[in-house]
Design a protein around this motif. Structure first.
Motif, PDB file in Angstrom:
ATOM      1  N   ASP A   7      33.990 -40.144 -43.354  1.00 18.20           N
ATOM      2  CA  ASP A   7      33.611 -41.018 -44.459  1.00 18.20           C
ATOM      3  C   ASP A   7      32.262 -40.609 -45.031  1.00 18.20           C
ATOM      4  O   ASP A   7      32.054 -40.613 -46.247  1.00 18.20           O
ATOM      5  N   VAL A   8      31.321 -40.266 -44.135  1.00 17.61           N
ATOM      6  CA  VAL A   8      29.990 -39.862 -44.591  1.00 17.61           C
ATOM      7  C   VAL A   8      30.074 -38.583 -45.405  1.00 17.61           C
ATOM      8  O   VAL A   8      29.474 -38.448 -46.472  1.00 17.61           O
ATOM      9  N   ARG A   9      30.862 -37.626 -44.899  1.00 18.14           N
ATOM     10  CA  ARG A   9      30.991 -36.358 -45.619  1.00 18.14           C
ATOM     11  C   ARG A   9      31.702 -36.546 -46.947  1.00 18.14           C
ATOM     12  O   ARG A   9      31.373 -35.903 -47.941  1.00 18.14           O
ATOM     13  N   LYS A  11      31.548 -39.186 -48.724  1.00 19.77           N
ATOM     14  CA  LYS A  11      30.560 -39.822 -49.588  1.00 19.77           C
ATOM     15  C   LYS A  11      29.652 -38.783 -50.217  1.00 19.77           C
ATOM     16  O   LYS A  11      29.203 -38.924 -51.359  1.00 19.77           O
ATOM     17  N   HIS A  12      29.353 -37.723 -49.476  1.00 20.65           N
ATOM     18  CA  HIS A  12      28.467 -36.670 -49.978  1.00 20.65           C
ATOM     19  C   HIS A  12      29.245 -35.530 -50.643  1.00 20.65           C
ATOM     20  O   HIS A  12      28.684 -34.472 -50.908  1.00 20.65           O
ATOM     21  N   GLY A  13      30.517 -35.723 -50.880  1.00 16.90           N
ATOM     22  CA  GLY A  13      31.298 -34.732 -51.604  1.00 16.90           C
ATOM     23  C   GLY A  13      31.653 -33.511 -50.804  1.00 16.90           C
ATOM     24  O   GLY A  13      31.855 -32.440 -51.362  1.00 16.90           O
ATOM     25  N   GLN A  14      31.750 -33.644 -49.481  1.00 20.25           N
ATOM     26  CA  GLN A  14      32.020 -32.487 -48.646  1.00 20.25           C
ATOM     27  C   GLN A  14      33.457 -32.431 -48.155  1.00 20.25           C
ATOM     28  O   GLN A  14      33.818 -31.551 -47.400  1.00 20.25           O
ATOM     29  N   ILE A  15      34.282 -33.399 -48.559  1.00 19.04           N
ATOM     30  CA  ILE A  15      35.692 -33.375 -48.212  1.00 19.04           C
ATOM     31  C   ILE A  15      36.501 -33.576 -49.484  1.00 19.04           C
ATOM     32  O   ILE A  15      36.202 -34.450 -50.285  1.00 19.04           O
ATOM     33  N   THR A  16      37.490 -32.734 -49.679  1.00 18.35           N
ATOM     34  CA  THR A  16      38.387 -32.877 -50.816  1.00 18.35           C
ATOM     35  C   THR A  16      39.763 -33.230 -50.287  1.00 18.35           C
ATOM     36  O   THR A  16      39.969 -33.362 -49.074  1.00 18.35           O
ATOM     37  N   ASP A  17      40.712 -33.355 -51.188  1.00 17.28           N
ATOM     38  CA  ASP A  17      42.071 -33.679 -50.766  1.00 17.28           C
ATOM     39  C   ASP A  17      42.695 -32.556 -49.958  1.00 17.28           C
ATOM     40  O   ASP A  17      43.629 -32.769 -49.189  1.00 17.28           O
ATOM     41  N   THR A  18      42.194 -31.344 -50.143  1.00 14.48           N
ATOM     42  CA  THR A  18      42.846 -30.194 -49.509  1.00 14.48           C
ATOM     43  C   THR A  18      41.976 -29.456 -48.510  1.00 14.48           C
ATOM     44  O   THR A  18      42.468 -28.607 -47.786  1.00 14.48           O
ATOM     45  N   ALA A  19      40.673 -29.737 -48.470  1.00 17.13           N
ATOM     46  CA  ALA A  19      39.798 -28.965 -47.594  1.00 17.13           C
ATOM     47  C   ALA A  19      38.653 -29.823 -47.090  1.00 17.13           C
ATOM     48  O   ALA A  19      38.252 -30.796 -47.723  1.00 17.13           O
ATOM     49  N   PHE A  21      34.646 -29.521 -45.577  1.00 18.22           N
ATOM     50  CA  PHE A  21      33.493 -28.643 -45.521  1.00 18.22           C
ATOM     51  C   PHE A  21      32.438 -29.281 -44.624  1.00 18.22           C
ATOM     52  O   PHE A  21      31.708 -30.178 -45.063  1.00 18.22           O
ATOM     53  N   PRO A  22      32.363 -28.857 -43.364  1.00 19.16           N
ATOM     54  CA  PRO A  22      31.399 -29.456 -42.436  1.00 19.16           C
ATOM     55  C   PRO A  22      29.975 -29.302 -42.947  1.00 19.16           C
ATOM     56  O   PRO A  22      29.645 -28.340 -43.648  1.00 19.16           O
ATOM     57  N   ALA A  23      29.134 -30.252 -42.592  1.00 19.69           N
ATOM     58  CA  ALA A  23      27.740 -30.194 -43.005  1.00 19.69           C
ATOM     59  C   ALA A  23      27.064 -28.977 -42.387  1.00 19.69           C
ATOM     60  O   ALA A  23      27.359 -28.580 -41.259  1.00 19.69           O
TER      61      ALA A  23
END
Length: 204
Positions: A7-9, A11-19, A21-23
């Protein structure tokens, strides 16, 4: 409300519907040898970038000179005019839709480039260090082969941008310099120099 890591990621735009992206981990969390790795990789990039630019520019100029030579030879044999260049431009852009530099105007510059430097070994040596827009300036501004060679050598040696080159040509710098520049140097312009940056913007 407690948020999960996802959820946090999100919120920061690091997860999309298909991929996902770990912080990026903190630099302080890296092993002790990481700084050496970073410096080593950065040094390779710093060293390799100007060489890559120079190699690409060399191939660009060799290609343009060859195209210009083909046009000159065919015109000499067949005696055709500019309409063929217009047709050639259209067909080349149709065959290479992702390519740049095939406008009628640029094809005429290629022809002038080959005519101005009939000896390809000169192009392979010093001239290959100057971006295409520098070459156009030399062609447009100078008719005398010796002056053209002098300014080309000076631009290579001093790392002039195109604007600086044009300024010195217009100011007739060669008449005010007591010592002639007779040889092209082998020094590559720095990756962040105006000359190197202009090479990356030249059309292919």
């Amino acid at each position: 409300m407690n948020l999960s890591d996802s959820d946090v990621r999100l919120k920061h735009g690091q997860i999309t519907d298909t991929a996902s992206f770990p912080a990026t981990p903190a630099r302080s969390a890296m092993p002790a040898w990481y700084a050496d790795l970073l410096d080593s990789v950065a040094q390779r990039i710093t060293t390799g970038r100007p060489r890559a630019i120079a190699a690409a520019n060399h191939e660009l100029l060799a290609t343009y000179w060859g195209i210009g030579r083909d046009i000159l030879d065919r015109q000499s044999e067949e005696g055709w005019g500019t309409k063929v260049i217009d047709r050639l431009s259209t067909d080349l852009r149709g065959r290479f839709p992702d390519g740049r530099g095939y406008s009628p105007r640029n094809l005429k510059y290629m022809r002038a480039f080959a005519a101005a430097w009939p000896d390809f070994t000169v192009v392979q040596a010093g001239l290959a260090q100057l971006p295409w827009y520098h070459q156009i300036a030399l062609i447009e501004k100078l008719d005398d082969p010796d002056q053209r060679r002098w300014y080309a050598a000076a631009a290579v040696e001093q790392g002039w941008s195109r604007d600086v080159l044009v300024h010195h040509i217009d100011g007739r710098l060669h008449e005010r310099c007591g010592k002639a520049i007779t040889n092209f140097t082998a020094t590559l312009p720095p990756a962040d120099s105006d000359q190197a940056q202009q090479a990356t913007r030249d059309p292919y």
